[in-house]
Scaffold this active site. Structure first.
Site, short mmCIF file in Angstrom:
data_model
loop_
_atom_site.label_atom_id
_atom_site.label_comp_id
_atom_site.label_asym_id
_atom_site.label_seq_id
_atom_site.Cartn_x
_atom_site.Cartn_y
_atom_site.Cartn_z
N HIS A 27 -11.92 1.55 -21.50
CA HIS A 27 -11.22 2.82 -21.58
C HIS A 27 -10.65 3.07 -22.98
O HIS A 27 -10.57 4.22 -23.42
CB HIS A 27 -10.08 2.86 -20.55
CG HIS A 27 -10.56 2.99 -19.13
ND1 HIS A 27 -10.74 1.91 -18.31
CD2 HIS A 27 -10.92 4.09 -18.40
CE1 HIS A 27 -11.16 2.33 -17.11
NE2 HIS A 27 -11.28 3.64 -17.15
N THR A 28 -10.28 2.00 -23.67
CA THR A 28 -9.78 2.15 -25.04
C THR A 28 -10.82 2.82 -25.92
O THR A 28 -10.55 3.81 -26.61
CB THR A 28 -9.43 0.77 -25.62
OG1 THR A 28 -8.45 0.14 -24.80
CG2 THR A 28 -8.92 0.89 -27.05
N ILE A 54 -45.03 1.61 -27.17
CA ILE A 54 -43.76 0.94 -27.42
C ILE A 54 -43.95 -0.51 -27.01
O ILE A 54 -44.14 -0.82 -25.84
CB ILE A 54 -42.62 1.59 -26.61
CG1 ILE A 54 -42.46 3.05 -27.02
CG2 ILE A 54 -41.32 0.83 -26.83
CD1 ILE A 54 -41.46 3.79 -26.17
N HIS A 55 -43.95 -1.37 -28.01
CA HIS A 55 -44.26 -2.78 -27.77
C HIS A 55 -43.03 -3.63 -28.02
O HIS A 55 -42.48 -3.62 -29.12
CB HIS A 55 -45.41 -3.23 -28.68
CG HIS A 55 -45.94 -4.59 -28.34
ND1 HIS A 55 -46.97 -4.78 -27.44
CD2 HIS A 55 -45.57 -5.83 -28.75
CE1 HIS A 55 -47.22 -6.08 -27.33
NE2 HIS A 55 -46.38 -6.74 -28.12
N GLY A 59 -38.71 -11.10 -24.65
CA GLY A 59 -38.53 -11.62 -23.30
C GLY A 59 -37.92 -10.61 -22.33
O GLY A 59 -37.03 -10.96 -21.56
N ARG A 60 -38.41 -9.37 -22.37
CA ARG A 60 -37.84 -8.28 -21.57
C ARG A 60 -36.34 -8.16 -21.81
O ARG A 60 -35.56 -7.86 -20.91
CB ARG A 60 -38.16 -8.44 -20.08
CG ARG A 60 -39.64 -8.39 -19.75
CD ARG A 60 -39.92 -8.02 -18.30
NE ARG A 60 -39.31 -8.91 -17.35
CZ ARG A 60 -39.84 -10.06 -16.92
NH1 ARG A 60 -41.02 -10.45 -17.37
NH2 ARG A 60 -39.21 -10.80 -16.03
N ASP A 98 -35.38 -6.96 -15.81
CA ASP A 98 -35.83 -6.35 -17.07
C ASP A 98 -34.61 -5.77 -17.77
O ASP A 98 -34.01 -4.82 -17.28
CB ASP A 98 -36.88 -5.27 -16.80
CG ASP A 98 -37.61 -4.80 -18.05
OD1 ASP A 98 -37.05 -4.97 -19.17
OD2 ASP A 98 -38.73 -4.27 -17.92
N ARG A 111 -34.52 -4.48 -20.86
CA ARG A 111 -34.87 -3.62 -21.99
C ARG A 111 -34.30 -2.21 -21.82
O ARG A 111 -34.11 -1.72 -20.72
CB ARG A 111 -36.39 -3.54 -22.15
CG ARG A 111 -37.00 -4.82 -22.65
CD ARG A 111 -38.51 -4.77 -22.69
NE ARG A 111 -39.09 -4.68 -21.35
CZ ARG A 111 -40.39 -4.65 -21.11
NH1 ARG A 111 -41.25 -4.71 -22.12
NH2 ARG A 111 -40.84 -4.60 -19.88
#
Length: 395
Positions: free
Chosen positions: A140-141, A247-248, A289-290, A322, A324
């Site tokens: 909240h800060t 997107i790799h 690694g995801r 996952d 990502r």
């Protein structure tokens, strides 16, 4: 239930308080929040009477330094790292506890700090926000200081936890009732994080070079993340119309050492071949690694060797299946003035991930290759548990 961030900003600039809710796996509480520059004393009185929690004044680090606000303790043992400073009263206060004098104290944080402004201890509790706001810490800060900045105001505000009449903390359903009773806007910190990721740049373009490779001759862009030390690259080939985009996510073992435990290496190679032929770009993201990192990926491999699948291994290590996020990829595309793409992927989460951050995905270009004996179970798990769009005959 929840309102938009834009609606919340409108309420705050009109001097109204709003409710800000954090995640259920954090404190799972709601605070009344107001921006000091716009609020009147009646808002502070409302917080004290109706919310009943501790009145605190989040400030940016610059404001804390200007007024020499020092940490409350040498060692901060708070589980969430809440950065309390020593409490303060305005130097002209008498008792400091009345609404009027507490209001004078928080208003003084808007000043220039040229002379002694505060006595300590006092009845207002400043909190120092992290420099990167909710993108660094989802508290909240940070939400208060971020919202003040987004309103165009000095980066300080007032927050107060909402406590029920019986003395217990108000939770989600209670907060909804409180919202309707007092006709307030209510947002989540998660929504504020998302808002900032959509509306603000997350990367800076640092370099552009020619890059001849065995797959073709590309233009190579280097990007630096603003809120981390991660660096990303984009391989681009001239295109017409809507570009094909891969997107790799980085995979050291697959991309560099040609591991057969996954299909990452061949996907990267074939994506480069594809854009050499058709035009487009490959965005190479540093989220190994995801999203769990190289060493944790190797620890997951250990668990796979003990009989788990790739999803079970991540969960056993305490991660999501996952981890990502595609906000940075979307920010890179916006930097390149690309708002619509054809996405080269088998993963529907990449499609929804880009759309969530404002990128229009027109077409999915399948990107699957024949499995081998070492990655067959891995690919089957991705299909069955992660929803990857893989053909049975190729597994």
């Amino acid at each position: 239930m929840f309102d938009s961030i834009d609606e919340a900003l409108s309420a705050l600039t009109a001097g109204r308080p709003i409710i800000v809710v954090d995640s259920e796996d954090r404190e799972n509480e709601g605070d009344l929040l107001a921006v000091t520059e716009f609020m009147q004393p009646d808002v502070l009185n409302f917080m004290i009477k109706e919310a009943r929690g501790l009145v605190c004044a989040p400030v940016s680090r610059a404001i804390a330094e200007k007024f020499s606000l020092l940490p409350m303790t040498v060692t901060n043992d708070d589980p969430h790292g809440t950065a309390f400073t020593a409490s303060i009263d305005h130097v002209m206060s008498t008792t400091g506890i009345s609404v009027a004098e507490r209001y004078d104290t928080v208003r003084a944080l808007l000043g220039d700090g040229a002379e002694k402004t505060f006595n300590s201890p006092g009845h207002i509790f400043p909190l120092i926000a992290k420099d990167d706001g909710v993108l660094e810490r989802q508290g909240h800060t940070e939400a208060c200081v971020d919202l003040a900045r987004l309103c165009g105001a000095t980066q300080t505000g007032v927050i107060c936890e909402i406590i029920k009449e019986d003395g217990t903390m108000a939770r989600r359903d209670d907060l909804v009732d409180f919202k309707h009773k007092h006709d307030l806007k209510m947002i989540t910190i998660d929504a504020l994080v998302h808002y900032r990721k959509v509306t603000e740049p997350l990367v800076t373009r640092e370099a552009v070079v020619d890059m001849p490779t065995k797959y073709g001759h590309f233009k190579l862009y280097g990007f630096q993340e603003l809120y981390s030390d991660k660096e990303h690259v984009v391989y681009m080939k001239p295109y017409t119309g809507i570009p094909d985009v891969r997107i790799h996510s980085e995979c050291l073992t697959g991309d560099v050492f040609h591991s057969e435990r996954c299909d990452c290496g061949i996907q990267l190679e074939q994506a480069l071949h594809h854009i050499e032929t058709h035009g487009g770009l490959v965005i190479y993201l540093r989220q190994e690694g995801r999203g769990i990192g190289l060493i944790n990926k190797l620890k997951a491999y250990e668990k796979i060797e003990q009989g788990m699948d790739t999803v079970e291994a991540n969960l056993a290590l305490g991660f999501e299946s996952d981890m990502r996020d595609y906000a940075v990829a979307a920010s890179i595309l916006r930097d390149l003035d690309i708002l619509s793409v054809n996405i080269i992927t088998n993963n529907p989460r990449k499609i929804s991930g880009l759309k969530a951050y404002g990128i229009d995905v027109r077409v999915r270009v399948p990107h699957q290759f024949v499995s081998n004996v070492n990655n067959r179970n891995y690919l089957t798990t991705k299909k069955e548990k992660l929803g990857h769009l893989l053909e049975e005959k190729l597994i």
